[in-house]
Design a protein around this motif. Sequence first.
Motif, PDB file in Angstrom:
ATOM      1  N   ASP A   1      -6.006 -13.696   4.192  1.00 63.90           N
ATOM      2  CA  ASP A   1      -5.929 -14.690   5.335  1.00 63.90           C
ATOM      3  C   ASP A   1      -7.199 -14.898   5.788  1.00 63.90           C
ATOM      4  N   LEU A   2      -8.039 -14.080   5.890  1.00 62.19           N
ATOM      5  CA  LEU A   2      -9.529 -14.399   6.350  1.00 62.19           C
ATOM      6  C   LEU A   2     -10.394 -15.496   5.542  1.00 62.19           C
ATOM      7  N   THR A   3     -10.169 -15.453   4.169  1.00 60.30           N
ATOM      8  CA  THR A   3     -10.636 -16.408   3.474  1.00 60.30           C
ATOM      9  C   THR A   3     -10.405 -17.599   3.742  1.00 60.30           C
ATOM     10  N   GLU A  46      -6.495  -6.015   5.086  1.00 55.88           N
ATOM     11  CA  GLU A  46      -5.411  -7.017   5.768  1.00 55.88           C
ATOM     12  C   GLU A  46      -4.059  -6.235   5.273  1.00 55.88           C
ATOM     13  N   PRO A  47      -3.731  -5.460   6.231  1.00 58.45           N
ATOM     14  CA  PRO A  47      -2.217  -4.716   5.903  1.00 58.45           C
ATOM     15  C   PRO A  47      -0.984  -5.511   6.066  1.00 58.45           C
ATOM     16  N   TRP A  50      -6.195  -2.556  -4.427  1.00 58.98           N
ATOM     17  CA  TRP A  50      -6.063  -1.650  -3.446  1.00 58.98           C
ATOM     18  C   TRP A  50      -6.607  -2.105  -2.221  1.00 58.98           C
ATOM     19  N   LEU A  51      -7.775  -2.707  -2.121  1.00 60.76           N
ATOM     20  CA  LEU A  51      -8.384  -3.064  -0.999  1.00 60.76           C
ATOM     21  C   LEU A  51      -7.338  -3.857   0.154  1.00 60.76           C
ATOM     22  N   ARG A 110     -15.151  -6.501   6.963  1.00 61.77           N
ATOM     23  CA  ARG A 110     -14.200  -5.482   6.807  1.00 61.77           C
ATOM     24  C   ARG A 110     -14.454  -4.498   5.600  1.00 61.77           C
ATOM     25  N   MET A 111     -14.914  -5.468   4.525  1.00 59.83           N
ATOM     26  CA  MET A 111     -15.172  -4.511   3.272  1.00 59.83           C
ATOM     27  C   MET A 111     -16.357  -3.602   3.511  1.00 59.83           C
TER      28      MET A 111
END
Length: 401
Positions: free
Chosen positions: A67-69, A263-264, A257-258, A231-232
């Motif tokens: 979503d941030l992208t 972004e849960p 897996w990230l 966040r990464m």
Amino acid sequence: MKKGLGVSVLQAAQDRIKYCFDHFEKVYISFSGGKDSSVTFHLAAAEAIKRNRRLGVLLIDLEAQYDLTIKHAEEMCDLYADIIDLHWICLPMKLRNAVSNYEPVWCAWDPAKRESWVRNMPVRPGVICDPAFFDFFEPGMEFEEFIELFAIWYSKGKSTAALIGIRADESLNRWRTICKWEKSTHFGKRWTTEVVDNVFNAYPIYDWHVNDIWRFHAMYPDKPHNKIYDRMHAAGLTPSQMRLCQPYGDDQRRGLWLFHLLEPQTWGKVIARVNGANSGALYVTERGNVTGYGKITLPPGHTWRSFCNLLLATMPEVTREHYLKRFRGWLKGWHDRGYLNGIPDFAPPELEKKCWAPSWRRMCKVLLRNDWWCKGLGLTQPKSEAYARYKQLKALRKESA
């Protein structure tokens, strides 16, 4: 070996972009929302503003993205709205799903899977969601094919530069893109590659290191960057590990897996979108026979040939037939090169790794990796049926003209 040019990589990139505006009638950027294409976007937009020129923007939205992208992409397009011609593509394209043998290919924005979409389709000027918008588009077309055909469509017969934000030190394939000699360039500029007549890809930041990307943002803090990288960083990834792309691909699945960390709220939708995503995320960091990465081992009582046949027997029929077809062509190639009595069970690992010797062990590794196009055997991805239909239609139009 890298050789210095006597200028900073920033100055060199700016000079290359100036060259493109000097020598091409049309310039557009292929923008993904990632760190490299974002910096390239900033540099190209700055030059376009100086010259009062339009800058084309190609953004292929692959649906299953952070979503941030998407928020960053919207921020960039809003920032430079006055000088860009935006083509935000939301069309049903086939993409690789390397986490499942049952669904080896998935289709972004598949109308038949609307209820399972990871996110709603964006609504803003410049978004293209009608398959009839492009005369070349066929639903189910491959991503790579669309890129090439879009370049032809956008150029409209004029000289065109497509700015691509890739760096040579990211991977061997990207290094080859820049350094291989068997390619046509624009008047000897090695950082350009001719795609079709009078259309060239240009790689203005090819010699940047990942640290140069973040140095740029430190120098120009007002230039937006994708906050997913923050966040990464907080999750402990090194700068070179921070990659963005569709999450289910052969290499990209390693970062699947990230999603549940970064972004849960997106994670649940990502694993529900395609078959095998959840188990793929759980086991993709494993090595050996689980994923085919690193050293693989032979089960007791098997040869590599019998193990290969066992793996094929456990696969769905469609998947098995696909691999058998690829294997037959590959085996015939080695037969024609002198392996008249068949290929060996295994060969020296250093020769297998370089694709210099055939073996049944190499075939097993392809199957364990779920290497759909058998790139581990040195094979390449063929053109899709959608692309073939477009070529046929184009030929018919030419005949009737």
